[in-house]
Motif scaffolding. Structure first.
Motif, mmCIF file in Angstrom:
data_model
loop_
_atom_site.group_PDB
_atom_site.id
_atom_site.type_symbol
_atom_site.label_atom_id
_atom_site.label_comp_id
_atom_site.label_asym_id
_atom_site.label_seq_id
_atom_site.Cartn_x
_atom_site.Cartn_y
_atom_site.Cartn_z
ATOM 1 N N ALA A 105 -8.509 22.227 2.753
ATOM 2 C CA ALA A 105 -7.403 22.423 3.696
ATOM 3 C C ALA A 105 -6.176 22.947 2.966
ATOM 4 C CB ALA A 105 -7.079 21.114 4.401
ATOM 5 N N LYS A 106 -5.420 23.826 3.618
ATOM 6 C CA LYS A 106 -4.217 24.413 3.023
ATOM 7 C C LYS A 106 -3.002 23.497 3.149
ATOM 8 C CE LYS A 106 -6.426 28.267 2.260
ATOM 9 N NZ LYS A 106 -6.839 28.658 0.884
ATOM 10 N N ALA A 107 -3.042 22.560 4.073
ATOM 11 C CA ALA A 107 -1.964 21.593 4.243
ATOM 12 C C ALA A 107 -2.591 20.230 4.512
ATOM 13 C CB ALA A 107 -1.046 21.994 5.398
ATOM 14 N N LYS A 108 -2.059 19.209 3.854
ATOM 15 C CA LYS A 108 -2.637 17.867 3.985
ATOM 16 C C LYS A 108 -1.520 16.842 4.163
ATOM 17 C CE LYS A 108 -6.397 19.195 0.867
ATOM 18 N NZ LYS A 108 -7.144 18.894 -0.381
ATOM 19 N N VAL A 109 -1.829 15.815 4.956
ATOM 20 C CA VAL A 109 -0.869 14.749 5.223
ATOM 21 C C VAL A 109 -1.535 13.417 4.908
ATOM 22 C CG1 VAL A 109 0.611 13.642 6.951
ATOM 23 C CG2 VAL A 109 0.221 16.118 7.045
ATOM 24 N N TRP A 110 -0.792 12.544 4.217
ATOM 25 C CA TRP A 110 -1.255 11.208 3.909
ATOM 26 C C TRP A 110 -0.324 10.182 4.553
ATOM 27 C CZ3 TRP A 110 -1.238 15.279 0.676
ATOM 28 C CH2 TRP A 110 -2.429 15.605 0.009
ATOM 29 N N GLU A 111 -0.896 9.126 5.111
ATOM 30 C CA GLU A 111 -0.099 7.986 5.553
ATOM 31 C C GLU A 111 0.136 7.090 4.348
ATOM 32 O OE1 GLU A 111 -0.511 4.019 8.363
ATOM 33 O OE2 GLU A 111 -1.719 5.789 8.841
ATOM 34 N N ILE A 112 1.361 6.593 4.225
ATOM 35 C CA ILE A 112 1.722 5.775 3.076
ATOM 36 C C ILE A 112 1.665 4.299 3.473
ATOM 37 C CG2 ILE A 112 3.471 5.305 1.320
ATOM 38 C CD1 ILE A 112 4.652 8.087 1.966
ATOM 39 N N ARG A 113 0.850 3.533 2.734
ATOM 40 C CA ARG A 113 0.744 2.093 2.952
ATOM 41 C C ARG A 113 1.209 1.398 1.677
ATOM 42 N NH1 ARG A 113 -5.227 1.998 5.982
ATOM 43 N NH2 ARG A 113 -4.565 3.309 7.759
ATOM 44 N N TYR A 114 2.400 0.850 1.743
ATOM 45 C CA TYR A 114 3.036 0.327 0.544
ATOM 46 C C TYR A 114 2.438 -1.010 0.127
ATOM 47 C CZ TYR A 114 6.615 3.839 1.478
ATOM 48 O OH TYR A 114 7.277 5.015 1.700
ATOM 49 N N PRO A 115 2.057 -1.161 -1.121
ATOM 50 C CA PRO A 115 1.668 -2.477 -1.642
ATOM 51 C C PRO A 115 2.869 -3.429 -1.616
ATOM 52 C CG PRO A 115 0.922 -0.721 -3.108
ATOM 53 C CD PRO A 115 1.852 -0.093 -2.114
ATOM 54 N N VAL A 116 2.621 -4.698 -1.627
ATOM 55 C CA VAL A 116 3.690 -5.690 -1.485
ATOM 56 C C VAL A 116 4.637 -5.691 -2.677
ATOM 57 C CG1 VAL A 116 2.368 -7.183 0.047
ATOM 58 C CG2 VAL A 116 2.160 -7.457 -2.441
ATOM 59 N N ASP A 117 4.184 -5.207 -3.822
ATOM 60 C CA ASP A 117 5.029 -5.263 -5.013
ATOM 61 C C ASP A 117 5.957 -4.056 -5.146
ATOM 62 O OD1 ASP A 117 2.882 -3.557 -5.419
ATOM 63 O OD2 ASP A 117 2.861 -3.872 -7.592
ATOM 64 N N ILE A 118 5.922 -3.122 -4.185
ATOM 65 C CA ILE A 118 6.791 -1.943 -4.229
ATOM 66 C C ILE A 118 8.118 -2.280 -3.563
ATOM 67 C CG2 ILE A 118 7.094 0.446 -3.516
ATOM 68 C CD1 ILE A 118 4.996 0.080 -5.664
ATOM 69 N N THR A 119 9.213 -2.096 -4.298
ATOM 70 C CA THR A 119 10.539 -2.378 -3.758
ATOM 71 C C THR A 119 11.443 -1.160 -3.909
ATOM 72 O OG1 THR A 119 11.257 -3.284 -5.896
ATOM 73 C CG2 THR A 119 10.384 -4.844 -4.267
ATOM 74 N N ALA A 120 12.432 -1.067 -3.052
ATOM 75 C CA ALA A 120 13.370 0.052 -3.104
ATOM 76 C C ALA A 120 14.266 -0.065 -4.329
ATOM 77 C CB ALA A 120 14.212 0.078 -1.833
ATOM 78 N N ARG A 121 14.717 1.104 -4.823
ATOM 79 C CA ARG A 121 15.616 1.146 -5.976
ATOM 80 C C ARG A 121 16.874 1.919 -5.596
ATOM 81 N NH1 ARG A 121 12.162 3.195 -11.015
ATOM 82 N NH2 ARG A 121 14.295 3.385 -11.834
ATOM 83 N N PRO A 122 18.047 1.294 -5.679
ATOM 84 C CA PRO A 122 19.299 1.951 -5.247
ATOM 85 C C PRO A 122 19.570 3.268 -5.961
ATOM 86 C CG PRO A 122 19.639 -0.389 -5.643
ATOM 87 C CD PRO A 122 18.265 -0.080 -6.136
ATOM 88 N N GLU A 123 19.125 3.427 -7.216
ATOM 89 C CA GLU A 123 19.409 4.669 -7.932
ATOM 90 C C GLU A 123 18.748 5.879 -7.290
ATOM 91 O OE1 GLU A 123 16.408 2.375 -10.608
ATOM 92 O OE2 GLU A 123 18.019 1.920 -9.191
ATOM 93 N N PHE A 124 17.721 5.651 -6.450
ATOM 94 C CA PHE A 124 17.075 6.764 -5.760
ATOM 95 C C PHE A 124 17.865 7.211 -4.528
ATOM 96 C CE2 PHE A 124 12.684 5.516 -7.549
ATOM 97 C CZ PHE A 124 12.920 6.299 -8.679
ATOM 98 N N LEU A 125 18.985 6.540 -4.254
ATOM 99 C CA LEU A 125 19.885 6.967 -3.186
ATOM 100 C C LEU A 125 21.187 7.542 -3.743
ATOM 101 C CD1 LEU A 125 19.528 4.027 -0.609
ATOM 102 C CD2 LEU A 125 18.500 6.299 -0.493
ATOM 103 N N ALA A 126 21.253 7.709 -5.059
ATOM 104 C CA ALA A 126 22.459 8.247 -5.689
ATOM 105 C C ALA A 126 22.705 9.678 -5.222
ATOM 106 C CB ALA A 126 22.319 8.200 -7.208
ATOM 107 N N ILE A 127 23.955 9.995 -4.894
ATOM 108 C CA ILE A 127 24.313 11.329 -4.422
ATOM 109 C C ILE A 127 24.402 12.303 -5.585
ATOM 110 C CG2 ILE A 127 26.008 12.683 -3.141
ATOM 111 C CD1 ILE A 127 24.557 10.600 -1.470
#
Length: 806
Positions: free
Chosen positions: A780-802
């Protein structure tokens, strides 16, 4: 009115209408190739979605929460007149034509805007220079490929709209010079200022059109002995400076690409107003008046020179901030990968302008000598250097080097300004239409200077290039006709010579012969996005299968298409609002070296799905990984195309023609059945041979080493003995008869990143679940995956830095 005069007027109007009809017909040739609901430019989807919001709600929200999730796009920092214009003009149109949809109106908006502007420009030139001159310019603008491309139906960006406002502001300001009636002059000044106000609400780059008018005022300022305060100019300034400052927060608290908006758009006209005021005070107030009154022009020259020097010092002192916040001067890593900001080469100019750019450049020099005689001759050398370092910069860079070529360009630009100020100071008296020539020369220098390093601006240089090209043709026709001893009226002879030259420009190959590319520019030059492709199917699937709260992470170029055609929210888009986020996405998702790294970024931005396309990796891997790398380019890679040749003892032998791969060649061998028998062996530069990791596609199925299946969850972060990281890997494409038709080499840093593992190698895990397509997934030339987050994955504020330092 006599019958002959009436017939003449009717004939001229018919010719003008014919040129406008021709321009319209050319620009709608590609409409039948555009699928319903689509455009030929990605930004058009953004303005279309905004026009829909205005049409439904009457206004845009303060923040667009459908993109740049989770903080949304601050629309107070954007100039949104274009979608408002589209929405309300459509409402007005439906009063008379109720069956026209907003999409239909948006589709043809660029062409309609251009035709209106072309008509106004032709009428102005007709009144100023005569019918033949005006129609010649109109014919060039109607057919030049560079002008056609961005004004064609389907290219529904704001370029044509801004061009229209620029033409209206320009022509109205110069029209007042053709009348002595004070009220009429004030009226034209006010109208021009109003169009500048509209342009300032439509585009950050409209300040260049303001600079064109300011060049006219500075010329008048230096060349005039007048002591009266310039009330017409004051009215023009008051029509847009206070209004823009009050109407848009971008002018009050500019951020991002609006940071320097006030400095570049509002401050220059105020500076010129200040120069007028200072000279007026020095000439009329004692004790200064007795010193300065006899030297009004010299005083104006020195004040102008001082202000330009201060402005130049400020500009160079702010280069670092301009590089990050102003598109024309931007050299950020992201902007370096934007195709329309690439440097044009000589063939590019010839393709899009034929020989018109050369005649236009010569015409500018001829005008300088013809108007100002010996004083104008001094402009020829810097203008010639300007042309050489712009249109011929590619061969000059090879000969002189990039740095020296750029130095010569800046020297030529500064020299033209300095010599022009000197000509204004020393010239004896005004020439006919002098200010019009000055304005178009300024238009030429400013927009050509910007186009030199960014292809996207070449649309705006069409007017001065066509004008000065016709000036040259008129001069040549007049010169030649005087030397031809025939019993033919001079007017008819000059017209015939001019028409012959115009025809040569259009159709004669040595003269450019660009006419054969005119319809192509409207029909084929800009491809429909996404068109009838796998991406279109993916967007349709999102529209029907995903909720409107879904957040799809994808590379920035798909942003507005995902919003409009997919009906989903996005993390980054082509607006480049937060350049640092695009860097973070490219680094921690597209070029991620582990699943956890990517999941952490995606969780921070609330992404529910990930979309990747073959185009991302095959064509844009180098650019995206360049944006996502650190200062040492630690994650930069590209998919290197391999060329196959038959070789004794192997099915195929592959060679890389560029970029110095870590091997000499690669041998491909297999028996009749590729499964289980395919071997890929690389011959290294030291003469040894090693097994090369690979993934092969046979027809529509994937073949991995040792028949590994794509659904094995343990493969995502596991390296087998067949995958030495020092080698990278190959991607091979075979048809059903096992004939190789495409092959790529991917270096180690790319072979191990998330995008390659998911898209080509099919190494999925419980966190990335393939949901589109459901058939023929491997190829396929374009593919989409659904993301299922494991419980140990947490957000990191530095990834919202402008910004990178936040």
């Amino acid at each position: 009115m006599k019958i002959t005069q009436l017939t003449s007027h009717i004939g001229k109007w018919m010719i003008l209408c014919a040129i406008l009809f021709l321009a319209f017909w050319i620009r709608i040739q590609g409409v039948n190739n555009i699928p319903s609901g689509q455009f030929t430019e990605t930004d058009a989807y953004l303005y279309y979605s905004q026009a829909q919001l205005v049409s439904e709600d009457g206004q845009l929200p303060e923040r667009d929460m459908s993109r740049w999730v989770p903080i949304g796009r601050d629309l107070g920092q954007t100039l949104n007149l274009y979608p408002y214009m589209v929405a309300y003009a459509h409402k007005l149109t439906t009063v008379f034509f109720p069956n026209i949809s907003l999409y239909d109106f948006m589709l043809f908006a660029p062409t309609v805007c251009f035709i209106i502007g072309l008509g106004v420009l032709c009428l102005f030139l007709y009144h100023t220079y005569g019918f033949t001159f005006a129609m010649s310019v109109g014919m060039l603008l109607a057919t030049l490929p560079s002008v056609v491309e961005r004004s064609a139906a389907g290219f529904s960006d704001r370029d044509s709209f801004c061009w229209l406002l620029g033409v209206l502001a320009f022509t109205m300001y110069l029209a007042k010079e053709q009348t002595q009636y004070r009220r009429t002059r004030f009226l034209f000044s006010a109208i021009s200022g109003f169009f500048v106000f509209l342009g300032g609400l439509a585009w950050e780059g409209f300040g260049v059109f303001v600079l064109v008018v300011l060049c006219v005022e500075l010329w008048r300022f230096i060349a005039s002995e007048e002591e009266n305060y310039p009330w017409e100019y004051l009215l023009w300034v008051l029509m847009f400076v206070p209004g823009l400052f009050l109407a848009s927060p971008a002018y009050r608290t500019g951020q991002g690409f609006s940071t320097h908006l006030t400095v570049l758009v509002l401050v220059p006209p105020l500076v010129v107003l200040g120069l007028y005021s200072i000279r007026y005070l020095l000439q009329t107030r004692k004790p200064f008046s007795k010193w300065f009154h006899p030297h009004a022009r010299l005083l104006a020259f020195l004040l102008t020179l001082l202000s330009l020097t201060i402005g130049g010092i400020y500009f160079f002192s702010q280069q670092n901030t301009f590089a990050l916040s102003t598109v024309p001067f931007s050299n950020s890593r992201l902007m370096q990968t934007v195709t329309e900001l690439n440097t044009p080469h000589y063939d590019y100019w010839m393709f899009r302008f034929g020989g018109v750019w050369l005649l236009g450049s010569i015409g500018l020099m001829v005008v300088s000598m013809r108007l100002w005689k010996q004083k104008g001759t001094v402009l020829v050398f810097p203008l010639s250097l300007f042309v050489l370092t712009t249109f011929f910069q590619e061969p000059l860079r090879r000969f002189l080097g990039t740095g020296l070529c750029n130095i010569f360009f800046f020297l030529s630009f500064i020299s033209v300004i300095g010599f022009a100020l000197g000509v204004a100071l020393l010239r004896k008296g005004p020439m006919k239409n002098e200010l019009c020539y000055v304005a178009l020369a300024a238009w030429f220098l400013l927009w050509v200077g910007l186009s030199r390093d960014a292809k996207r601006y070449d649309f705006f240089i069409g007017v001065p290039v066509a004008f000065f090209a016709v000036e040259f043709m008129s001069f040549a026709a007049e010169t030649v006709s005087k030397k031809i001893k025939l019993r033919i009226p001079q007017t008819l002879l000059k017209g015939g010579i001019a028409i012959a030259m115009l025809t040569a420009l259009l159709f004669w190959l040595p003269g450019g012969g660009y006419a054969k590319r005119t319809v192509y520019a409207a029909k084929e030059l800009r491809k429909v996005v996404p068109g009838h492709t796998a991406i279109e199917k993916g967007l349709h699937w999102m529209k029907t299968e995903l909720s409107d709260t879904a957040v799809v992470a994808a590379n920035w170029g798909y942003g507005s298409m995902l919003n409009v055609l997919g009906g989903v929210n996005t993390v980054v888009d082509q607006d480049h609002f937060i350049q640092h986020w695009i860097h973070l996405y490219c680094r921690h998702v597209f070029s991620a070296q582990s699943e956890q790294e990517a999941l952490t970024f995606l969780k921070t931005h609330g992404a529910t799905h990930l979309m990747l396309t073959e185009n991302d990796l095959v064509r844009h891997a180098r650019g995206y990984s360049f944006v996502g790398s650190d200062a040492n380019l630690d994650r930069m890679f590209e998919m290197m195309e391999l060329h196959a040749h038959y070789a004794m003892g192997s099915k195929y032998r592959l060679f890389a023609s560029t970029n110095h791969p870590p091997f000499v060649d690669i041998d491909i061998n297999f028996s009749t059945d590729i499964d289980g028998t395919l071997s890929v062996t690389a011959r290294l530069k030291d003469g040894t041979s090693v097994d090369m990791p690979y993934v092969a596609f046979v027809g529509k199925r994937r073949v991995n080493p040792q028949n590994q299946v794509e659904t094995n969850p343990n493969l995502l972060d596991t390296q087998t003995n067949l995958e030495p990281m020092s080698m990278g890997g190959t991607v091979l494409y075979f048809d059903e008869q096992a004939r190789l038709y495409r092959a790529y080499y991917i270096p180690p840093i790319g072979w191990n990143n998330l995008s390659v593992r998911l898209f080509f190698r099919g190494l999925t895990s419980d966190a990335f679940v393939p949901v589109f397509p459901t058939e023929d997934v491997a190829t396929a030339k374009a593919k989409v995956w659904e993301i299922r987050y494991p419980v140990d994955i947490t957000a990191r504020p530095e990834f919202l830095a402008i910004y990178s330092g936040d």
